[in-house]
Write a protein that holds these residues in place. Structure first.
Motif, PDB file in Angstrom:
ATOM      1  N   VAL A  85      -4.154   5.501   4.485  1.00  0.00           N
ATOM      2  CA  VAL A  85      -4.083   6.390   5.543  1.00  0.00           C
ATOM      3  C   VAL A  85      -3.976   5.367   6.694  1.00  0.00           C
ATOM      4  CG1 VAL A  85      -5.562   7.592   7.321  1.00  0.00           C
ATOM      5  CG2 VAL A  85      -5.887   7.905   4.698  1.00  0.00           C
ATOM      6  N   GLU A  86      -2.820   5.659   7.696  1.00  0.00           N
ATOM      7  CA  GLU A  86      -2.769   4.844   8.838  1.00  0.00           C
ATOM      8  C   GLU A  86      -3.312   5.594  10.003  1.00  0.00           C
ATOM      9  OE1 GLU A  86       1.387   5.060   8.952  1.00  0.00           O
ATOM     10  OE2 GLU A  86       1.843   3.546   7.557  1.00  0.00           O
ATOM     11  N   ILE A  87      -4.069   4.449  10.739  1.00  0.00           N
ATOM     12  CA  ILE A  87      -4.871   5.017  12.219  1.00  0.00           C
ATOM     13  C   ILE A  87      -4.528   4.217  13.077  1.00  0.00           C
ATOM     14  CG2 ILE A  87      -7.179   5.191  12.848  1.00  0.00           C
ATOM     15  CD1 ILE A  87      -6.872   7.039  10.575  1.00  0.00           C
ATOM     16  N   PRO A  88      -3.927   5.053  14.121  1.00  0.00           N
ATOM     17  CA  PRO A  88      -3.474   4.276  15.184  1.00  0.00           C
ATOM     18  C   PRO A  88      -4.696   3.355  15.916  1.00  0.00           C
ATOM     19  CG  PRO A  88      -2.894   6.635  15.508  1.00  0.00           C
ATOM     20  CD  PRO A  88      -3.861   6.303  14.286  1.00  0.00           C
ATOM     21  N   LYS A  89      -4.401   2.150  16.177  1.00  0.00           N
ATOM     22  CA  LYS A  89      -5.482   1.341  17.101  1.00  0.00           C
ATOM     23  C   LYS A  89      -5.350   1.757  18.632  1.00  0.00           C
ATOM     24  CE  LYS A  89      -4.809  -3.034  14.162  1.00  0.00           C
ATOM     25  NZ  LYS A  89      -4.638  -4.293  14.091  1.00  0.00           N
ATOM     26  N   ALA A  90      -6.457   1.427  18.956  1.00  0.00           N
ATOM     27  CA  ALA A  90      -6.761   1.919  20.249  1.00  0.00           C
ATOM     28  C   ALA A  90      -5.879   0.875  21.408  1.00  0.00           C
ATOM     29  CB  ALA A  90      -8.072   1.617  20.840  1.00  0.00           C
ATOM     30  N   SER A  91      -5.806  -0.364  20.729  1.00  0.00           N
ATOM     31  CA  SER A  91      -4.809  -1.338  21.691  1.00  0.00           C
ATOM     32  C   SER A  91      -3.394  -1.273  21.232  1.00  0.00           C
ATOM     33  CB  SER A  91      -5.372  -2.676  21.445  1.00  0.00           C
ATOM     34  OG  SER A  91      -5.434  -3.087  19.851  1.00  0.00           O
ATOM     35  N   GLY A  92      -3.072  -0.357  20.463  1.00  0.00           N
ATOM     36  CA  GLY A  92      -1.503  -0.238  19.863  1.00  0.00           C
ATOM     37  C   GLY A  92      -1.473  -0.633  18.524  1.00  0.00           C
ATOM     38  N   GLY A  93      -0.459  -0.067  17.886  1.00  0.00           N
ATOM     39  CA  GLY A  93      -0.170  -0.612  16.302  1.00  0.00           C
ATOM     40  C   GLY A  93      -0.747   0.313  15.665  1.00  0.00           C
ATOM     41  N   ILE A  94      -0.763   0.017  14.255  1.00  0.00           N
ATOM     42  CA  ILE A  94      -1.545   0.950  13.352  1.00  0.00           C
ATOM     43  C   ILE A  94      -2.600   0.029  12.230  1.00  0.00           C
ATOM     44  CG2 ILE A  94      -1.120   1.835  10.916  1.00  0.00           C
ATOM     45  CD1 ILE A  94       0.097   3.538  13.421  1.00  0.00           C
ATOM     46  N   ARG A  95      -3.566   0.523  12.045  1.00  0.00           N
ATOM     47  CA  ARG A  95      -4.539   0.055  11.103  1.00  0.00           C
ATOM     48  C   ARG A  95      -4.471   0.558  10.013  1.00  0.00           C
ATOM     49  NH1 ARG A  95      -8.928  -2.559  12.660  1.00  0.00           N
ATOM     50  NH2 ARG A  95      -9.013  -1.761  14.779  1.00  0.00           N
ATOM     51  N   LEU A  96      -4.275  -0.001   8.749  1.00  0.00           N
ATOM     52  CA  LEU A  96      -4.290   0.680   7.564  1.00  0.00           C
ATOM     53  C   LEU A  96      -5.652   0.697   6.970  1.00  0.00           C
ATOM     54  CD1 LEU A  96      -1.124  -1.476   6.029  1.00  0.00           C
ATOM     55  CD2 LEU A  96      -1.392   0.939   6.907  1.00  0.00           C
ATOM     56  N   LEU A  97      -6.205   1.718   6.583  1.00  0.00           N
ATOM     57  CA  LEU A  97      -7.430   2.107   6.013  1.00  0.00           C
ATOM     58  C   LEU A  97      -7.132   2.571   4.383  1.00  0.00           C
ATOM     59  CD1 LEU A  97      -9.399   4.357   8.237  1.00  0.00           C
ATOM     60  CD2 LEU A  97      -9.153   1.899   8.087  1.00  0.00           C
ATOM     61  N   GLU A 108      -5.598 -13.277  12.127  1.00  0.00           N
ATOM     62  CA  GLU A 108      -4.545 -12.382  12.000  1.00  0.00           C
ATOM     63  C   GLU A 108      -4.782 -11.622  10.867  1.00  0.00           C
ATOM     64  OE1 GLU A 108      -0.366 -14.116  10.472  1.00  0.00           O
ATOM     65  OE2 GLU A 108      -0.530 -14.333  12.489  1.00  0.00           O
ATOM     66  N   LYS A 109      -4.660 -10.249  10.816  1.00  0.00           N
ATOM     67  CA  LYS A 109      -4.872  -9.237   9.723  1.00  0.00           C
ATOM     68  C   LYS A 109      -6.273  -9.635   8.787  1.00  0.00           C
ATOM     69  CE  LYS A 109       0.062  -7.848  10.047  1.00  0.00           C
ATOM     70  NZ  LYS A 109       1.256  -7.696   9.130  1.00  0.00           N
ATOM     71  N   PHE A 110      -7.018  -9.887   9.312  1.00  0.00           N
ATOM     72  CA  PHE A 110      -8.148 -10.402   8.616  1.00  0.00           C
ATOM     73  C   PHE A 110      -8.654  -9.756   7.206  1.00  0.00           C
ATOM     74  CE2 PHE A 110     -12.884 -10.028   7.546  1.00  0.00           C
ATOM     75  CZ  PHE A 110     -12.909 -11.381   7.039  1.00  0.00           C
ATOM     76  N   PHE A 111      -8.540  -8.167   7.360  1.00  0.00           N
ATOM     77  CA  PHE A 111      -9.021  -7.540   6.461  1.00  0.00           C
ATOM     78  C   PHE A 111      -8.063  -7.438   5.342  1.00  0.00           C
ATOM     79  CE2 PHE A 111     -12.133  -5.990   9.511  1.00  0.00           C
ATOM     80  CZ  PHE A 111     -13.266  -5.849   8.500  1.00  0.00           C
ATOM     81  N   GLY A 119      -6.254  -1.438  -6.273  1.00  0.00           N
ATOM     82  CA  GLY A 119      -4.834  -1.158  -5.589  1.00  0.00           C
ATOM     83  C   GLY A 119      -4.815   0.118  -4.540  1.00  0.00           C
ATOM     84  N   VAL A 120      -3.713   0.406  -4.398  1.00  0.00           N
ATOM     85  CA  VAL A 120      -3.412   1.565  -3.209  1.00  0.00           C
ATOM     86  C   VAL A 120      -2.475   2.151  -3.836  1.00  0.00           C
ATOM     87  CG1 VAL A 120      -2.590   2.126  -0.928  1.00  0.00           C
ATOM     88  CG2 VAL A 120      -3.954  -0.259  -1.427  1.00  0.00           C
ATOM     89  N   MET A 121      -2.801   3.788  -3.813  1.00  0.00           N
ATOM     90  CA  MET A 121      -1.818   4.611  -4.142  1.00  0.00           C
ATOM     91  C   MET A 121      -1.156   5.265  -3.042  1.00  0.00           C
ATOM     92  SD  MET A 121      -2.144   8.087  -6.426  1.00  0.00           S
ATOM     93  CE  MET A 121      -2.266   7.384  -7.986  1.00  0.00           C
ATOM     94  N   GLU A 122       0.363   5.184  -2.917  1.00  0.00           N
ATOM     95  CA  GLU A 122       1.257   5.641  -1.877  1.00  0.00           C
ATOM     96  C   GLU A 122       2.301   6.305  -2.660  1.00  0.00           C
ATOM     97  OE1 GLU A 122       1.295   3.512   2.068  1.00  0.00           O
ATOM     98  OE2 GLU A 122       1.402   2.097   0.708  1.00  0.00           O
ATOM     99  N   GLY A 123       2.513   7.607  -2.119  1.00  0.00           N
ATOM    100  CA  GLY A 123       3.758   8.247  -2.696  1.00  0.00           C
ATOM    101  C   GLY A 123       3.506   8.228  -4.279  1.00  0.00           C
ATOM    102  N   GLY A 124       2.482   8.636  -4.850  1.00  0.00           N
ATOM    103  CA  GLY A 124       2.269   8.895  -6.395  1.00  0.00           C
ATOM    104  C   GLY A 124       2.342   7.688  -7.241  1.00  0.00           C
ATOM    105  N   GLY A 165     -12.426   0.953   4.863  1.00  0.00           N
ATOM    106  CA  GLY A 165     -12.626   2.338   4.757  1.00  0.00           C
ATOM    107  C   GLY A 165     -13.704   2.623   3.503  1.00  0.00           C
ATOM    108  N   GLY A 166     -14.111   1.655   2.960  1.00  0.00           N
ATOM    109  CA  GLY A 166     -15.323   1.765   2.058  1.00  0.00           C
ATOM    110  C   GLY A 166     -16.483   1.220   2.295  1.00  0.00           C
ATOM    111  N   PRO A 167     -17.598   1.441   2.035  1.00  0.00           N
ATOM    112  CA  PRO A 167     -18.899   1.016   2.634  1.00  0.00           C
ATOM    113  C   PRO A 167     -19.205  -0.526   1.993  1.00  0.00           C
ATOM    114  CG  PRO A 167     -19.235   2.991   1.152  1.00  0.00           C
ATOM    115  CD  PRO A 167     -17.730   2.674   0.980  1.00  0.00           C
TER     116      PRO A 167
END
Length: 458
Positions: free
Chosen positions: A107-119, A182-185, A217-222, A234-236
């Motif tokens: 899931v892509e979430i807009p950052k408050a400071s600009g750009g995209i955060r990937l969840l 830089e992109k820590f997570f 891993g990550v599922m995108e587009g199947g 995104g996880g606890p």
């Protein structure tokens, strides 16, 4: 509610936390072991994870946090009924070390400071298991973390972190080494992280499960893309693992005698001079790359006066007694959001606009009301009321209707006629005497308008 939760997680009379068959003790991958100096001989166990009270708390937390479905489409509301039927088999897989996490949904979430955060959104079952694991690990680890680490820890908050930073500045440490990773997570090295975990956890089933969450891993587009580094946001479990990773940095800063505050991956070190700050920045940058394989974002990091940097949405005034103030970027975001909520088109009544706006204002005040510049909050209140008066003026549409509304609301005939016939636009007239009389503060308050300058509740 409590009885329902107990039924959902009723493990039966033999629910002692032991598997029905002998647990598999499959070896943790050797890449994790190679980085260990002192592997754990004890620590949290899988039996503690599947203990009934821990599971009840985990289920309640997942339900409270709500959240979107993962790749299997199961909603949080469906989790209880799923566990009622499938929990015994799931528990056995956990205790036998054969539970396999599913890929996360990107899931892509807009950052408050600009750009995209990937969840990465795990399935709700994986979220439940992660939450149960996190609770056990956090109870064991949290007491060993630094006193000046505040993010994602029980009993600690962003406000406490800001207060600690303010105390350092007041004590004469008037320069900040503001480190942005830089992109820590996305860049966390799995082998280094697993090595740190294995120093605290001996249970191979638990180690295997945690690595499974990291590499699911990550599922995108199947299609599923493998995860070779990073901890999916995104996880606890992710915040706790990030604290464990950066506890290495905390301990190094403590060893060097630095005054610092860290909230998640946002770390500020306070020093007495620009030159000292530059030396610290160079040394810490080298340490992070060598020890943790993490990079400092040189564009976003800097050595500067705290008054020109932001920390968790706040900045500080200069002088011997620094005060907390709202960072300019945070104030700009506030105005941008308020403009969206008070746009003059859309056919919404003034009462409806105020109702939607006040939800945002109350939440914003709950955090930024912590500032020590009340005049700024009062100015924002005035700005909000002016926007609302502009909305009303726009909705009254034309001269005769505007004149009638002004007269009905107590404005004198001459002033009402002059204002209704004015060629000026809504924003300018919103600040006029006539609109202030027609729509006074108490009237807007009667419609439920929240004030950002009002005292925060204790």
């Amino acid at each position: 509610m409590q009885q329902k939760t107990q039924q959902t997680l009723d493990l039966g009379r033999d629910a002692t936390g032991e598997a029905r068959s002998a647990p598999s003790q499959g070896a943790e991958p050797c890449t994790a072991r190679t980085s260990l100096e002192h592997p754990a001989v004890t620590g949290p166990s899988m039996e503690a994870v599947v203990e009934r009270e821990n599971l009840k708390e985990a289920l309640a937390r997942v339900k409270r946090n709500k959240g979107a479905a993962g790749i299997d489409g199961m909603s949080v509301d469906e989790l209880s009924s799923y566990l009622k039927e499938h929990w015994p088999a799931t528990r056995d897989r956990l205790l036998e070390g054969t539970y396999k996490p599913q890929p996360v949904r990107r899931v892509e979430i807009p950052k408050a400071s600009g750009g995209i955060r990937l969840l990465g959104i795990p399935t709700v079952l994986d979220r439940f298991v992660q939450q149960a694991v996190m609770q056990v690990l956090q109870a064991d680890w949290d007491g060993t973390f630094s006193e000046t680490s505040f993010g994602f820890r029980p009993g600690r908050s962003a406000h406490q972190a800001v207060e600690q930073a303010q105390a350092y500045i007041a004590s004469g440490h008037g320069f900040v080494v503001d480190i942005d990773l830089e992109k820590f997570f996305d860049r966390v090295n799995h082998d280094i992280l697993m090595g740190l975990i294995a120093k605290r956890v001996a249970d191979k089933r638990l180690l295997k499960l945690i690595r499974g969450f990291l590499t699911a891993g990550v599922m995108e587009g199947g299609l599923v893309s493998p995860a070779e580094e990073g901890t999916p946001q995104g996880g606890p479990l992710s915040p706790l693992l990030s604290n464990l990773m950066l506890d290495v940095l905390d301990k190094e800063l403590e060893k060097r005698g630095h005054r610092f505050v860290r909230y998640a991956d946002d770390c500020n070190i306070y020093v007495r001079s620009q030159k000292a700050g530059e030396r610290v920045m160079a040394g810490i940058e080298k340490f992070l790359e060598k020890r943790l394989k993490l990079k400092v974002n040189k564009v976003k990091s800097a050595v500067a006066k705290p008054s020109v940097r932001k920390f968790l949405g706040f900045s500080f005034t200069g002088g011997k007694e620094p005060r907390r103030r709202i960072a300019p970027q945070a104030a700009a975001r506030f105005k941008a959001r308020a403009r969206e909520l008070t746009r003059r088109m859309g056919g919404r009544s003034l009462a409806r606009v105020i109702k939607e706006l006040s939800i945002y204002l109350s939440g914003w005040r709950g955090y930024f009301g912590f500032c020590q510049t009340p005049s700024v909050l009062r100015a924002l209140d005035e700005w909000i009321r002016r926007r609302l008066r502009a909305i009303a003026w726009k909705q009254w549409k034309r001269g005769p209707a505007r004149f009638a509304e002004l007269r009905r609301r107590g404005v004198g005939r001459d002033l009402a006629a002059q204002t209704a016939g004015s060629p000026h636009g809504p924003w300018r007239l919103a600040n006029s005497p006539a609109l202030t009389i027609a729509l006074p503060n108490r009237f807007l308050g009667s419609l439920g308008l929240a004030s950002v300058a009002a005292p925060r509740s204790a």
